[in-house]
Write a protein that holds these residues in place. Structure first.
Motif, PDB file in Angstrom:
ATOM      1  N   SER A  57     -33.971  37.201 -29.553  1.00  0.00           N
ATOM      2  CA  SER A  57     -34.176  36.678 -30.703  1.00  0.00           C
ATOM      3  C   SER A  57     -32.750  36.112 -31.293  1.00  0.00           C
ATOM      4  CB  SER A  57     -34.703  37.658 -31.680  1.00  0.00           C
ATOM      5  OG  SER A  57     -36.114  37.836 -31.043  1.00  0.00           O
ATOM      6  N   GLN A  58     -32.656  35.476 -32.370  1.00  0.00           N
ATOM      7  CA  GLN A  58     -31.309  35.213 -32.975  1.00  0.00           C
ATOM      8  C   GLN A  58     -31.334  35.524 -34.439  1.00  0.00           C
ATOM      9  OE1 GLN A  58     -30.807  30.777 -32.640  1.00  0.00           O
ATOM     10  NE2 GLN A  58     -28.988  30.960 -33.891  1.00  0.00           N
ATOM     11  N   ILE A  59     -30.302  36.021 -35.094  1.00  0.00           N
ATOM     12  CA  ILE A  59     -30.177  36.310 -36.372  1.00  0.00           C
ATOM     13  C   ILE A  59     -29.284  35.214 -37.053  1.00  0.00           C
ATOM     14  CG2 ILE A  59     -30.808  38.656 -36.072  1.00  0.00           C
ATOM     15  CD1 ILE A  59     -28.003  39.167 -36.905  1.00  0.00           C
ATOM     16  N   VAL A  60     -29.849  34.712 -38.137  1.00  0.00           N
ATOM     17  CA  VAL A  60     -28.942  33.874 -38.965  1.00  0.00           C
ATOM     18  C   VAL A  60     -28.584  34.650 -40.280  1.00  0.00           C
ATOM     19  CG1 VAL A  60     -28.660  31.692 -40.177  1.00  0.00           C
ATOM     20  CG2 VAL A  60     -30.237  31.935 -38.048  1.00  0.00           C
ATOM     21  N   PRO A  61     -27.154  34.850 -40.662  1.00  0.00           N
ATOM     22  CA  PRO A  61     -26.780  35.768 -41.506  1.00  0.00           C
ATOM     23  C   PRO A  61     -26.790  34.721 -42.789  1.00  0.00           C
ATOM     24  CG  PRO A  61     -25.520  36.090 -39.724  1.00  0.00           C
ATOM     25  CD  PRO A  61     -26.240  35.042 -39.617  1.00  0.00           C
ATOM     26  N   ILE A  62     -27.271  35.068 -43.800  1.00  0.00           N
ATOM     27  CA  ILE A  62     -27.440  34.217 -45.007  1.00  0.00           C
ATOM     28  C   ILE A  62     -26.934  35.285 -46.373  1.00  0.00           C
ATOM     29  CG2 ILE A  62     -28.702  33.129 -46.797  1.00  0.00           C
ATOM     30  CD1 ILE A  62     -30.554  32.195 -44.525  1.00  0.00           C
ATOM     31  N   ASN A  63     -25.682  34.733 -47.030  1.00  0.00           N
ATOM     32  CA  ASN A  63     -24.945  35.438 -47.934  1.00  0.00           C
ATOM     33  C   ASN A  63     -26.161  35.552 -49.210  1.00  0.00           C
ATOM     34  OD1 ASN A  63     -23.010  37.066 -49.458  1.00  0.00           O
ATOM     35  ND2 ASN A  63     -22.163  35.243 -50.246  1.00  0.00           N
ATOM     36  N   GLU A  64     -26.119  36.813 -49.735  1.00  0.00           N
ATOM     37  CA  GLU A  64     -26.973  37.235 -50.814  1.00  0.00           C
ATOM     38  C   GLU A  64     -26.092  37.809 -51.875  1.00  0.00           C
ATOM     39  OE1 GLU A  64     -30.721  39.858 -52.063  1.00  0.00           O
ATOM     40  OE2 GLU A  64     -29.608  40.354 -50.394  1.00  0.00           O
ATOM     41  N   SER A  65     -26.148  36.693 -53.119  1.00  0.00           N
ATOM     42  CA  SER A  65     -24.954  36.947 -54.164  1.00  0.00           C
ATOM     43  C   SER A  65     -25.804  37.961 -55.244  1.00  0.00           C
ATOM     44  CB  SER A  65     -24.803  35.658 -54.948  1.00  0.00           C
ATOM     45  OG  SER A  65     -25.838  35.254 -55.636  1.00  0.00           O
ATOM     46  N   CYS A  66     -27.033  38.189 -55.247  1.00  0.00           N
ATOM     47  CA  CYS A  66     -27.693  38.958 -56.293  1.00  0.00           C
ATOM     48  C   CYS A  66     -27.486  38.575 -57.494  1.00  0.00           C
ATOM     49  CB  CYS A  66     -27.092  40.609 -56.033  1.00  0.00           C
ATOM     50  SG  CYS A  66     -27.566  41.474 -54.437  1.00  0.00           S
ATOM     51  N   ASP A  67     -27.237  37.182 -57.627  1.00  0.00           N
ATOM     52  CA  ASP A  67     -26.915  36.343 -59.057  1.00  0.00           C
ATOM     53  C   ASP A  67     -28.004  35.519 -59.147  1.00  0.00           C
ATOM     54  OD1 ASP A  67     -26.118  35.300 -61.242  1.00  0.00           O
ATOM     55  OD2 ASP A  67     -24.175  35.030 -60.506  1.00  0.00           O
ATOM     56  N   THR A  75     -31.776  29.468 -51.363  1.00  0.00           N
ATOM     57  CA  THR A  75     -33.158  28.934 -51.167  1.00  0.00           C
ATOM     58  C   THR A  75     -32.573  27.711 -50.057  1.00  0.00           C
ATOM     59  OG1 THR A  75     -34.107  29.328 -52.900  1.00  0.00           O
ATOM     60  CG2 THR A  75     -35.191  27.809 -51.702  1.00  0.00           C
ATOM     61  N   LYS A  76     -31.624  26.964 -50.449  1.00  0.00           N
ATOM     62  CA  LYS A  76     -31.288  25.944 -49.361  1.00  0.00           C
ATOM     63  C   LYS A  76     -30.781  26.346 -48.291  1.00  0.00           C
ATOM     64  CE  LYS A  76     -28.282  21.690 -49.538  1.00  0.00           C
ATOM     65  NZ  LYS A  76     -27.224  21.093 -50.366  1.00  0.00           N
ATOM     66  N   ALA A  77     -30.078  27.467 -48.253  1.00  0.00           N
ATOM     67  CA  ALA A  77     -29.527  27.843 -46.696  1.00  0.00           C
ATOM     68  C   ALA A  77     -30.805  28.496 -46.203  1.00  0.00           C
ATOM     69  CB  ALA A  77     -28.549  29.231 -47.169  1.00  0.00           C
ATOM     70  N   LEU A  78     -31.589  29.176 -46.630  1.00  0.00           N
ATOM     71  CA  LEU A  78     -32.524  29.848 -45.748  1.00  0.00           C
ATOM     72  C   LEU A  78     -33.537  28.486 -45.216  1.00  0.00           C
ATOM     73  CD1 LEU A  78     -34.189  32.546 -48.151  1.00  0.00           C
ATOM     74  CD2 LEU A  78     -33.677  32.714 -45.876  1.00  0.00           C
ATOM     75  N   LEU A  79     -33.847  27.388 -46.051  1.00  0.00           N
ATOM     76  CA  LEU A  79     -34.837  26.449 -45.460  1.00  0.00           C
ATOM     77  C   LEU A  79     -34.092  25.523 -44.202  1.00  0.00           C
ATOM     78  CD1 LEU A  79     -36.280  25.213 -48.841  1.00  0.00           C
ATOM     79  CD2 LEU A  79     -37.429  26.542 -47.168  1.00  0.00           C
ATOM     80  N   GLY A  80     -32.665  25.463 -44.676  1.00  0.00           N
ATOM     81  CA  GLY A  80     -31.897  24.717 -43.651  1.00  0.00           C
ATOM     82  C   GLY A  80     -31.334  25.766 -42.252  1.00  0.00           C
ATOM     83  N   SER A  81     -31.852  26.845 -42.445  1.00  0.00           N
ATOM     84  CA  SER A  81     -31.620  27.657 -41.295  1.00  0.00           C
ATOM     85  C   SER A  81     -32.387  27.543 -40.007  1.00  0.00           C
ATOM     86  CB  SER A  81     -31.493  29.337 -41.668  1.00  0.00           C
ATOM     87  OG  SER A  81     -32.940  29.815 -41.966  1.00  0.00           O
ATOM     88  N   GLY A  82     -33.566  27.055 -40.242  1.00  0.00           N
ATOM     89  CA  GLY A  82     -34.430  26.972 -38.962  1.00  0.00           C
ATOM     90  C   GLY A  82     -35.258  28.406 -38.856  1.00  0.00           C
TER      91      GLY A  82
END
Length: 362
Positions: A57-67, A75-82
């Motif tokens: 499996s592969q993990i893709v870290p996506i920063n969460e600003s909580c802002d 959302t853009k990063a999530l959808l572009g992560s595959g």
């Protein structure tokens, strides 16, 4: 290499009869990478990565600003992560921003932290693929009520809160649930939090005749109340909620204080071998590390089930139960865990342990 550690419980939990497991999957780990919550974000990433390698499996870290302002970028990063699924989500704002787009893309999201009942209600109405490993807000009140009914029947009961929103809502939920079954406290009060002493409150409790007290307050205030009750020679049994599972501040918690909280998973039989392997590799199994590991394992098993059924991953998550280091996990129709992770615990010599009769809960 870690499959050997967990083969016994994973195999027991797999529903697929196929001799071959499905390939690994790509999972976005949405967690803070900087700022005040970066340590918690690292725990999520470390736990997910520890499990991911074993299945390819592969993990893709996506920063969460909580802002809320960062919702579009997230959302853009999530959808572009595959990514085929997303886990983590420390903050409600991140989920509120991302869930509509994730639903449209058919990407299930599992939060390890967010307990908002309102958000889950919205997700169910809008058919968003949102699941929760963390207990819901309602689950804590239900668990506290169950403990009081099971252990304090006929005891003079007091319910106190510190005036904060969480404390008031928790105590009011417990009070309402008890009223429905005819249990009425002999004393209720809202005290002023963060005080150096609570002698006045302790004396009011003594005057009321209450011997068993549920408080919605935090660890510091509960520690002060327990200390002052001991000094005033007022015999009360104190029970608190999940907020007691925190670090001591200026006043240490007295032995015997009870809490309805989530036990340390690293001390459980299911997680023992994994926790040992993590420590050997330099990863301390604390905080969100083991829940993130469990979420990855759950998703991998759900993908196996989806391959067997030729169904979507979000649909397979509703199958199960799936074996994890947190125990067997099955989601109900409300996308919540069918079991409650809460247990009655007792503070003894620096840590919470399973409560005993000697702890005063009976």
């Amino acid at each position: 290499m870690f499959r050997s550690i967990v083969t016994s419980f994973v195999t027991a939990g797999l529903l697929s009869a196929s001799p071959a497991l499905a390939a690994g999957l790509k999972v976005a780990v949405v967690a803070p990478a900087d700022g005040p919550f970066a340590m918690l974000g690292k725990q999520m990433a470390d736990g997910a990565a520890f499990q991911a390698d074993d299945r390819g499996s592969q993990i893709v870290p996506i920063n969460e600003s909580c802002d809320p302002a960062g919702g579009e970028a997230l959302t853009k990063a999530l959808l572009g992560s595959g990514a085929e699924a997303a886990i983590g989500f420390l903050c409600t704002e991140s989920l509120e921003a991302a869930l509509p787009a994730l639903a449209e893309a058919g990407i299930p999201a599992i939060t390890l932290s967010v307990r908002s009942d309102i958000l889950m209600e919205d997700a169910l109405k809008k058919k968003w693929p949102f699941y929760r490993l963390a207990p819901s807000g309602k689950a804590e009140a239900a668990a506290v009520t169950d403990v009081i009914v099971a252990n304090w029947k006929g005891k003079p009961l007091a319910l106190i809160d510190d005036g904060t929103i969480h404390s008031r809502e928790l105590v009011e939920s417990v009070r309402s649930a008890l009223a429905e079954i005819g249990v009425t406290p002999v004393f209720t009060d809202t005290y002023r939090p963060a005080q150096e002493q609570q002698v006045g409150l302790v004396r009011r409790l003594a005057k009321s005749g209450a011997t068993h007290v549920f408080t919605g307050g935090d660890r510091y205030d509960t520690a002060v109340i327990a200390r002052d009750a001991k000094a005033e020679n007022v015999p009360i049994t104190l029970l608190g909620g999940d907020v007691l599972n925190a670090a001591d501040l200026d006043v240490p918690l007295e032995n015997g204080v009870l809490a309805v909280t989530v036990p340390d998973a690293s001390r459980s039989a299911e997680a023992g071998a994994v926790a040992k392997a993590m420590r050997a590799s330099g990863t301390e199994p604390e905080g969100y590390v083991l829940p993130a590991f469990a979420a990855m394992s759950l998703l991998e098993q759900a993908k196996d089930q989806a391959a067997k059924d030729d169904s979507a991953l979000s649909e397979a998550l509703l199958k199960g139960p799936y074996a994890t280091i947190l125990g067997p996990i099955k989601f109900n129709g409300s996308h919540e865990r069918t079991d409650t992770p809460y247990r009655l615990m007792e503070w003894r010599d620096g840590r919470f342990v399973a409560a005993t009769v000697a702890g005063g809960a009976d």
